[in-house]
Design a protein around this motif. Structure first.
Motif, PDB file in Angstrom:
ATOM      1  N   VAL A  25      71.210 -12.637 -35.647  1.00 51.72           N
ATOM      2  CA  VAL A  25      71.303 -13.537 -36.812  1.00 51.72           C
ATOM      3  C   VAL A  25      70.563 -14.852 -36.581  1.00 51.72           C
ATOM      4  CG1 VAL A  25      73.530 -12.558 -37.474  1.00 51.72           C
ATOM      5  CG2 VAL A  25      73.477 -14.604 -36.038  1.00 51.72           C
ATOM      6  N   LEU A  26      69.820 -14.944 -35.506  1.00 50.57           N
ATOM      7  CA  LEU A  26      69.169 -16.198 -35.120  1.00 50.57           C
ATOM      8  C   LEU A  26      68.301 -16.753 -36.240  1.00 50.57           C
ATOM      9  CD1 LEU A  26      68.530 -18.293 -32.909  1.00 50.57           C
ATOM     10  CD2 LEU A  26      66.701 -16.772 -32.134  1.00 50.57           C
ATOM     11  N   PRO A  31      66.446 -20.739 -39.837  1.00 48.62           N
ATOM     12  CA  PRO A  31      65.198 -20.260 -40.452  1.00 48.62           C
ATOM     13  C   PRO A  31      64.040 -21.226 -40.211  1.00 48.62           C
ATOM     14  CG  PRO A  31      66.663 -21.172 -42.111  1.00 48.62           C
ATOM     15  CD  PRO A  31      67.447 -21.139 -40.844  1.00 48.62           C
ATOM     16  N   LYS A  32      62.868 -20.672 -39.985  1.00 53.79           N
ATOM     17  CA  LYS A  32      61.711 -21.514 -39.698  1.00 53.79           C
ATOM     18  C   LYS A  32      61.255 -22.308 -40.912  1.00 53.79           C
ATOM     19  CE  LYS A  32      59.573 -19.329 -35.689  1.00 53.79           C
ATOM     20  NZ  LYS A  32      58.296 -18.872 -35.101  1.00 53.79           N
ATOM     21  N   ALA A  34      63.171 -23.834 -43.095  1.00 50.87           N
ATOM     22  CA  ALA A  34      64.185 -24.785 -43.565  1.00 50.87           C
ATOM     23  C   ALA A  34      63.534 -26.139 -43.854  1.00 50.87           C
ATOM     24  CB  ALA A  34      65.289 -24.932 -42.539  1.00 50.87           C
ATOM     25  N   ALA A  35      64.018 -26.813 -44.880  1.00 47.99           N
ATOM     26  CA  ALA A  35      63.449 -28.108 -45.261  1.00 47.99           C
ATOM     27  C   ALA A  35      63.648 -29.152 -44.165  1.00 47.99           C
ATOM     28  CB  ALA A  35      64.082 -28.585 -46.561  1.00 47.99           C
ATOM     29  N   VAL A  36      64.779 -29.072 -43.481  1.00 58.53           N
ATOM     30  CA  VAL A  36      65.081 -29.994 -42.385  1.00 58.53           C
ATOM     31  C   VAL A  36      65.438 -29.182 -41.151  1.00 58.53           C
ATOM     32  CG1 VAL A  36      66.575 -31.853 -41.576  1.00 58.53           C
ATOM     33  CG2 VAL A  36      65.929 -31.755 -43.988  1.00 58.53           C
ATOM     34  N   GLN A  37      64.803 -29.495 -40.048  1.00 57.63           N
ATOM     35  CA  GLN A  37      65.072 -28.789 -38.798  1.00 57.63           C
ATOM     36  C   GLN A  37      65.925 -29.656 -37.873  1.00 57.63           C
ATOM     37  OE1 GLN A  37      64.670 -25.792 -38.454  1.00 57.63           O
ATOM     38  NE2 GLN A  37      62.913 -25.113 -39.678  1.00 57.63           N
ATOM     39  N   PRO A  38      66.739 -29.033 -37.028  1.00 56.62           N
ATOM     40  CA  PRO A  38      67.626 -29.807 -36.153  1.00 56.62           C
ATOM     41  C   PRO A  38      66.865 -30.584 -35.091  1.00 56.62           C
ATOM     42  CG  PRO A  38      67.689 -27.477 -35.567  1.00 56.62           C
ATOM     43  CD  PRO A  38      66.893 -27.574 -36.835  1.00 56.62           C
ATOM     44  N   SER A  39      67.434 -31.720 -34.714  1.00 58.67           N
ATOM     45  CA  SER A  39      66.868 -32.503 -33.615  1.00 58.67           C
ATOM     46  C   SER A  39      67.336 -31.980 -32.268  1.00 58.67           C
ATOM     47  CB  SER A  39      67.271 -33.972 -33.759  1.00 58.67           C
ATOM     48  OG  SER A  39      66.766 -34.524 -34.950  1.00 58.67           O
ATOM     49  N   LEU A  40      68.540 -31.404 -32.255  1.00 62.93           N
ATOM     50  CA  LEU A  40      69.098 -30.878 -31.009  1.00 62.93           C
ATOM     51  C   LEU A  40      69.979 -29.681 -31.322  1.00 62.93           C
ATOM     52  CD1 LEU A  40      69.805 -31.058 -27.946  1.00 62.93           C
ATOM     53  CD2 LEU A  40      71.660 -32.618 -28.589  1.00 62.93           C
ATOM     54  N   VAL A  41      69.815 -28.623 -30.530  1.00 61.18           N
ATOM     55  CA  VAL A  41      70.676 -27.444 -30.632  1.00 61.18           C
ATOM     56  C   VAL A  41      71.293 -27.190 -29.263  1.00 61.18           C
ATOM     57  CG1 VAL A  41      70.860 -24.997 -31.226  1.00 61.18           C
ATOM     58  CG2 VAL A  41      69.183 -26.448 -32.401  1.00 61.18           C
ATOM     59  N   VAL A  42      72.618 -27.138 -29.220  1.00 59.71           N
ATOM     60  CA  VAL A  42      73.333 -26.822 -27.981  1.00 59.71           C
ATOM     61  C   VAL A  42      73.778 -25.365 -28.067  1.00 59.71           C
ATOM     62  CG1 VAL A  42      75.271 -27.389 -26.484  1.00 59.71           C
ATOM     63  CG2 VAL A  42      74.113 -29.213 -27.770  1.00 59.71           C
ATOM     64  N   VAL A  43      73.326 -24.547 -27.134  1.00 61.16           N
ATOM     65  CA  VAL A  43      73.571 -23.105 -27.146  1.00 61.16           C
ATOM     66  C   VAL A  43      74.523 -22.743 -26.009  1.00 61.16           C
ATOM     67  CG1 VAL A  43      72.500 -20.816 -27.054  1.00 61.16           C
ATOM     68  CG2 VAL A  43      71.260 -22.739 -28.068  1.00 61.16           C
ATOM     69  N   TYR A  44      75.546 -21.957 -26.349  1.00 62.50           N
ATOM     70  CA  TYR A  44      76.611 -21.674 -25.377  1.00 62.50           C
ATOM     71  C   TYR A  44      76.923 -20.176 -25.376  1.00 62.50           C
ATOM     72  CZ  TYR A  44      81.189 -22.584 -23.076  1.00 62.50           C
ATOM     73  OH  TYR A  44      82.267 -22.624 -22.233  1.00 62.50           O
ATOM     74  N   PHE A  45      76.218 -19.416 -24.543  1.00 59.35           N
ATOM     75  CA  PHE A  45      76.482 -17.992 -24.370  1.00 59.35           C
ATOM     76  C   PHE A  45      76.443 -17.648 -22.884  1.00 59.35           C
ATOM     77  CE2 PHE A  45      74.612 -17.987 -28.695  1.00 59.35           C
ATOM     78  CZ  PHE A  45      75.681 -17.420 -29.371  1.00 59.35           C
ATOM     79  N   GLY A  46      77.179 -16.625 -22.512  1.00 63.07           N
ATOM     80  CA  GLY A  46      77.172 -16.183 -21.122  1.00 63.07           C
ATOM     81  C   GLY A  46      78.521 -15.680 -20.656  1.00 63.07           C
ATOM     82  N   LYS A  79      62.784 -23.764 -30.070  1.00 63.07           N
ATOM     83  CA  LYS A  79      61.746 -24.739 -29.740  1.00 63.07           C
ATOM     84  C   LYS A  79      60.585 -24.694 -30.732  1.00 63.07           C
ATOM     85  CE  LYS A  79      60.625 -25.355 -25.408  1.00 63.07           C
ATOM     86  NZ  LYS A  79      60.187 -25.064 -24.021  1.00 63.07           N
ATOM     87  N   SER A  80      60.433 -23.551 -31.410  1.00 69.74           N
ATOM     88  CA  SER A  80      59.331 -23.405 -32.368  1.00 69.74           C
ATOM     89  C   SER A  80      59.666 -23.990 -33.736  1.00 69.74           C
ATOM     90  CB  SER A  80      58.971 -21.926 -32.526  1.00 69.74           C
ATOM     91  OG  SER A  80      59.957 -21.231 -33.282  1.00 69.74           O
ATOM     92  N   LEU A  81      60.917 -24.398 -33.953  1.00 70.78           N
ATOM     93  CA  LEU A  81      61.318 -24.899 -35.267  1.00 70.78           C
ATOM     94  C   LEU A  81      60.591 -26.169 -35.643  1.00 70.78           C
ATOM     95  CD1 LEU A  81      65.184 -24.275 -35.140  1.00 70.78           C
ATOM     96  CD2 LEU A  81      63.426 -22.872 -36.251  1.00 70.78           C
ATOM     97  N   SER A  82      60.396 -27.050 -34.664  1.00 70.14           N
ATOM     98  CA  SER A  82      59.651 -28.284 -34.901  1.00 70.14           C
ATOM     99  C   SER A  82      59.303 -28.913 -33.560  1.00 70.14           C
ATOM    100  CB  SER A  82      60.472 -29.274 -35.741  1.00 70.14           C
ATOM    101  OG  SER A  82      61.420 -29.950 -34.935  1.00 70.14           O
TER     102      SER A  82
END
Length: 223
Positions: A25-26, A31-32, A34-46, A79-82
């Motif tokens: 669902v990434l 979505p690439k 999107a009108a506004v892209q996030p400044s920071l994404v914290v990812v928590y899997f493992g 990282k490719s979002l913006s």
């Protein structure tokens, strides 16, 4: 964390998910176009990925090589979002096996070990170094605290004490990262900073622009 009047913080927690399911669902969640892209994404899997394989073939287990591949794809997409989108990976945390088996053993048929969490945590940190993503080694950080098993409510989910460790480590990354623009709330601009007749009134009868007060912004970094 206090980014009031500076940033919108969105929580997108998916309980029980693993990296394989997240990858599916990434592009919907981020979505690439999107009108506004996030400044920071914290990812928590493992943590869920590291659960041992179930004999039925069901369950959240993801083999280590696939986990690393999934996390690589997640990082590269984000990282490719913006040019200004930053990424922090949180590793698998440790697990209090005794408490987990006591509290959850009669609910879930799973084998989750602290050793396996450590293996997935190390793999995540190694990946972060390879692809230039900031990483937080929760497996090590939590176990370095006094009475670290108090960091969990049931052996795997964080207690307030455990959450404080996570906050501390995330803030450390943000503080030390040489990101431009900075995501340190002490140095970020305030939205709508203009003086207003609707501001609070001080003892001298004049309005006080609250956005000029740091309140707990400075104390925030003293964790």
């Amino acid at each position: 964390m206090n980014w009031a009047e500076q940033a919108d913080i969105v929580l997108r927690g998916y309980s029980g998910w693993n990296s394989r399911r997240a990858l599916q669902v990434l592009h919907q969640v981020f979505p690439k176009d999107a009108a506004v892209q996030p400044s920071l994404v914290v990812v928590y899997f493992g943590g869920n990925d590291s659960i041992h394989p179930h004999q039925t073939g069901l369950g959240p287990h993801v083999p280590l090589p696939e986990y690393v591949d999934n996390m690589t794809k997640i990082a590269l997409h984000l990282k490719s979002l913006s040019d200004k989108t930053r990424v922090i990976f949180l590793t698998a945390p440790p697990v209090d096996e005794d408490l987990m088996n006591t509290t959850l053993g009669n609910v879930f048929d799973m084998v989750r070990t602290n050793e396996a969490c450590g293996v997935y945590s190390q793999a995540c940190m190694k990946l972060c170094d390879e692809i230039g993503v900031k990483g937080v080694d929760l497996w090590s950080s939590i176990q370095q605290t006094d009475n670290w098993k108090n960091c969990f409510t049931d052996g795997i989910h964080l207690s307030p004490q455990g959450s404080k460790v996570v906050v501390k480590e995330i803030l450390k990354v943000i503080k030390e990262a040489e990101w431009e623009p900075s995501l340190d709330c002490r140095f970020m601009p305030v939205e709508f900073p203009e003086d207003s007749p609707y501001d609070m009134v001080g003892n001298d009868g004049k309005t006080i622009n609250i956005c000029n007060f740091d309140f707990n912004k400075t104390a925030l970094w003293d964790y």
